[in-house]
Enzyme design. Structure first.
Site, PDB file in Angstrom:
ATOM      1  N   SER A 375      -2.651  18.382 -21.667  1.00  0.00           N
ATOM      2  CA  SER A 375      -2.833  17.125 -20.967  1.00  0.00           C
ATOM      3  C   SER A 375      -4.298  17.018 -20.309  1.00  0.00           C
ATOM      4  O   SER A 375      -4.947  15.950 -20.468  1.00  0.00           O
ATOM      5  CB  SER A 375      -1.792  16.749 -20.211  1.00  0.00           C
ATOM      6  OG  SER A 375      -1.459  17.653 -19.162  1.00  0.00           O
ATOM      7  N   HIS A 403       2.347  14.784 -25.144  1.00  0.00           N
ATOM      8  CA  HIS A 403       0.898  14.268 -25.586  1.00  0.00           C
ATOM      9  C   HIS A 403       0.289  14.386 -26.988  1.00  0.00           C
ATOM     10  O   HIS A 403      -0.547  14.457 -27.105  1.00  0.00           O
ATOM     11  CB  HIS A 403      -0.110  14.854 -24.381  1.00  0.00           C
ATOM     12  CG  HIS A 403       0.027  14.485 -23.063  1.00  0.00           C
ATOM     13  ND1 HIS A 403      -0.317  13.431 -22.670  1.00  0.00           N
ATOM     14  CD2 HIS A 403       0.425  15.444 -22.013  1.00  0.00           C
ATOM     15  CE1 HIS A 403      -0.194  13.137 -21.233  1.00  0.00           C
ATOM     16  NE2 HIS A 403       0.376  14.467 -20.857  1.00  0.00           N
ATOM     17  N   LYS A 434       5.749   8.123 -22.680  1.00  0.00           N
ATOM     18  CA  LYS A 434       3.996   8.086 -22.986  1.00  0.00           C
ATOM     19  C   LYS A 434       4.085   6.948 -23.773  1.00  0.00           C
ATOM     20  O   LYS A 434       4.231   6.021 -23.946  1.00  0.00           O
ATOM     21  CB  LYS A 434       3.705   9.504 -23.074  1.00  0.00           C
ATOM     22  CG  LYS A 434       3.400  10.368 -21.790  1.00  0.00           C
ATOM     23  CD  LYS A 434       2.952  11.658 -21.951  1.00  0.00           C
ATOM     24  CE  LYS A 434       2.953  12.216 -20.770  1.00  0.00           C
ATOM     25  NZ  LYS A 434       4.141  12.686 -20.112  1.00  0.00           N
TER      26      LYS A 434
END
Length: 587
Positions: A375, A403, A434
């Site tokens: 990340s 991610h 996310k």
């Protein structure tokens, strides 16, 4: 209730941050309005203070000096009497009030004096020259005075004041100076606590001196490409959210959440195995397993919890776990909880991983753990090589795809798909917080036996409330949107290429590998924070990252692209980076 840092933490970096100093008069004005519920503000709003004093206290004044003078001269008991009389309190409300005899004369004198001092700041507010440190000392003085009333009597007085201030608008004048001091529980401060505060104060000062203090900017709007924030004028372009697909405020996501709120309620008030599993939870778990092509999936409050629960339940003293040295903090903490042999291999170094696997070749089970995408750097784990070593040493692979899930790979199925090796990883941990709606929630997906074991032994699962129905519904809708079209995936990757190409041509060093995480490498922590502050003034919201979030000497501004950014947005960000980069001699 938490103390407001800008009023009570005199050692806070808030007072050393030049940007905040420049805007402090606005902030203090807002705090007085919010905490005191009194129409104190700048400019012609000042007369409202006098109106409150007139209506509620019978104090007919025409200037702040006159009001200050009257309050200095007035007998506190008379002032209290006027407030009681004019507010027409019920007998019960009067009974709740402390009598002046219950509060020492010294406290009343200091409170009255402090109020006079606060009134004097109104003129300073107009001049945008508010004495911050002085105001904090005044407020803390009130707090210390009230703390002198010890034991149950002091607690009772505070509770009574809190109730009356909240229930009676007529106490607005008194609330200006007394509410901030009584809006939190008062307790005796022990010697041990004083010692603790001294030690922590020194540590906090060292963080501040190193230029690595992390201020939290307050967002006053929905999460999206454009946001508003306290202390900033107008809208800001947001380039630092994990909102990769732009779904955080997508109308379909909001609608699904609202529908679930009405149909299933705000929450479950229970863990899953007691009475916290709804049909929504099972639907989302099934959809996650389907999306990743796995047998089953289990939901957690966050991906951090998924990592905290997995290793402790799965890894025994007869097993070994080998982790990339730059894995996410949640993986590191999760591994600490397990009883197996723990080893770390150098970041993405397959030769070192091979050596570590040789060290534990006799272990019952061997697990290789890595982030799919790291990340802070935006670089990708060498998954094909990791899987080859796993086959060679009969090890299992665990990949954190926080991610990557939803936007990395041709259809958003993460690192596996990026390398055209779907189904090769044994266990995947990832997040809903996310790309998949941005609310909250994490999960583990893999063999059904693993998931079943986690339902029986995973402590974050067993001892945490079930995910709220609106959050679950948001995750379901996000997966529906993702699996129905590749339009958002294509947009985020096009935006990524535009930003990376433009910044590289301008002379910046961009970390990572063709990923929407685009670290603008600066090296120095103070430089990164200064750069980010200057970007904010140009209407671009980015954050400087420094130690301990990233290694020392590798500070950067982490830019994150979203499918919702337009080409014009990206050009504006690049222009701002170039202008400030030249000012600070970065390029």
């Amino acid at each position: 209730m938490e103390k407001h840092p800008s009023l009570f933490n005199i050692s806070s970096p808030l007072y050393r941050d030049q940007h905040v100093k420049n805007n402090a008069w606005k902030e203090i004005s807002g705090i007085l309005v919010d905490q005191a519920r009194c129409p104190v503000a700048i400019g012609n709003q000042r007369r409202k203070v006098f109106g409150v004093a007139d209506r509620q206290c019978g104090l007919h004044v025409e200037s702040d000096c006159e009001l200050k003078s009257i309050l200095h001269q007035a007998n506190p008991r008379d002032l209290l009497s006027k407030l009681l009389t004019r507010n027409k309190l019920s007998p019960l409300q009067k009974q709740m009030l402390p009598s002046p005899a219950q509060v020492s004369v010294r406290i009343w004198h200091n409170v009255k004096s402090n109020f006079g001092n606060l009134l004097g700041t109104i003129t300073a507010l107009e001049a945008r020259d508010f004495p911050l440190v002085k105001a904090v000392k005044i407020m803390r003085g009130i707090e210390e005075n009230l703390n002198q009333v010890s034991g149950s009597v002091g607690t009772a007085i505070v509770d009574k004041f809190k109730r009356v201030v909240q229930q009676n608008p007529g106490w607005k004048v008194m609330a200006i100076f007394i509410r901030p001091a009584i809006s939190f529980p008062i307790r005796h401060q022990s010697h041990a606590q004083s010692h603790l505060k001294q030690i922590l104060g020194e540590e906090l000062n060292s963080i501040q001196a190193a230029g690595t203090w992390k201020n939290e900017r307050i967002i006053t709007s929905m999460q999206g490409v454009t946001i508003t924030a306290e202390g900033s004028q107008g809208e800001l372009l947001n380039f630092c959210a994990n909102n990769y697909l732009g779904l955080s405020s997508h109308p379909e996501i909001i609608e699904a959440s609202q529908k679930a709120l009405k149909e299933f309620g705000a929450g479950l008030s229970s863990v899953r195995f007691i009475c916290g599993t709804q049909s929504l939870h099972k639907e989302l778990e099934s959809k996650i397993a389907q999306f990743h092509g796995r047998s089953d999936a289990i939901l957690y409050p966050s991906c951090f919890d998924a990592n905290a629960g997995l290793f402790e339940a799965l890894v025994t003293p007869d097993d070994a776990i080998i982790s990339d040295e730059l894995n996410h903090a949640s993986i590191i903490d999760g591994i600490r909880l397990c009883k197996g042999k723990k080893l770390r291999y150098k970041h993405r170094d397959m030769a070192d991983l091979d050596l570590k696997l040789q060290e534990v070749k006799d272990a019952r089970l061997k697990f290789i753990v890595t982030d799919g995408v790291f990340s802070m750097d935006g670089n990708v784990a060498p998954l094909p090589d990791i899987c080859k070593l796993a086959e060679k040493y009969e090890a299992l692979t665990i990949v954190d795809e926080a991610h990557a899930t939803g936007f990395f790979g041709r259809t958003g199925r993460g690192t596996e798909e990026f390398f055209n090796m779907l189904g090769k990883v044994d266990i995947i941990n990832s997040t809903l917080g996310k790309a998949l709606g941005g609310a909250s929630g994490g999960y583990t997906t893999g063999p059904s036996e693993v998931v079943q074991l986690l339902r029986q032994r995973g402590r974050p699962y067993l001892f945490s409330n079930a995910l709220p129905p609106p959050v679950v519904a948001a995750g379901i809708k996000a997966l529906d949107i993702l699996m129905s079209s590749s339009k958002l995936l294509e947009a985020v990757m096009a935006n990524t290429r535009q930003f990376r190409d433009g910044m590289s041509k301008a002379g910046f060093t961009i970390g990572g590998e063709n990923h929407p995480i685009c670290p603008v490498m600066l090296g120095d922590a103070k430089l990164a924070n200064t750069f980010a502050d200057k970007m904010l003034k140009k209407g671009i919201y980015v954050i400087g990252f420094s130690y301990p979030v990233v290694p020392k000497g590798k500070a950067r501004i982490r830019v994150q692209l979203s499918a919702a950014h337009s080409p014009k947005d990206i050009d504006k960000a690049i222009t701002a980076f170039v202008d400030i980069g030249k000012q600070l001699s970065v390029i």
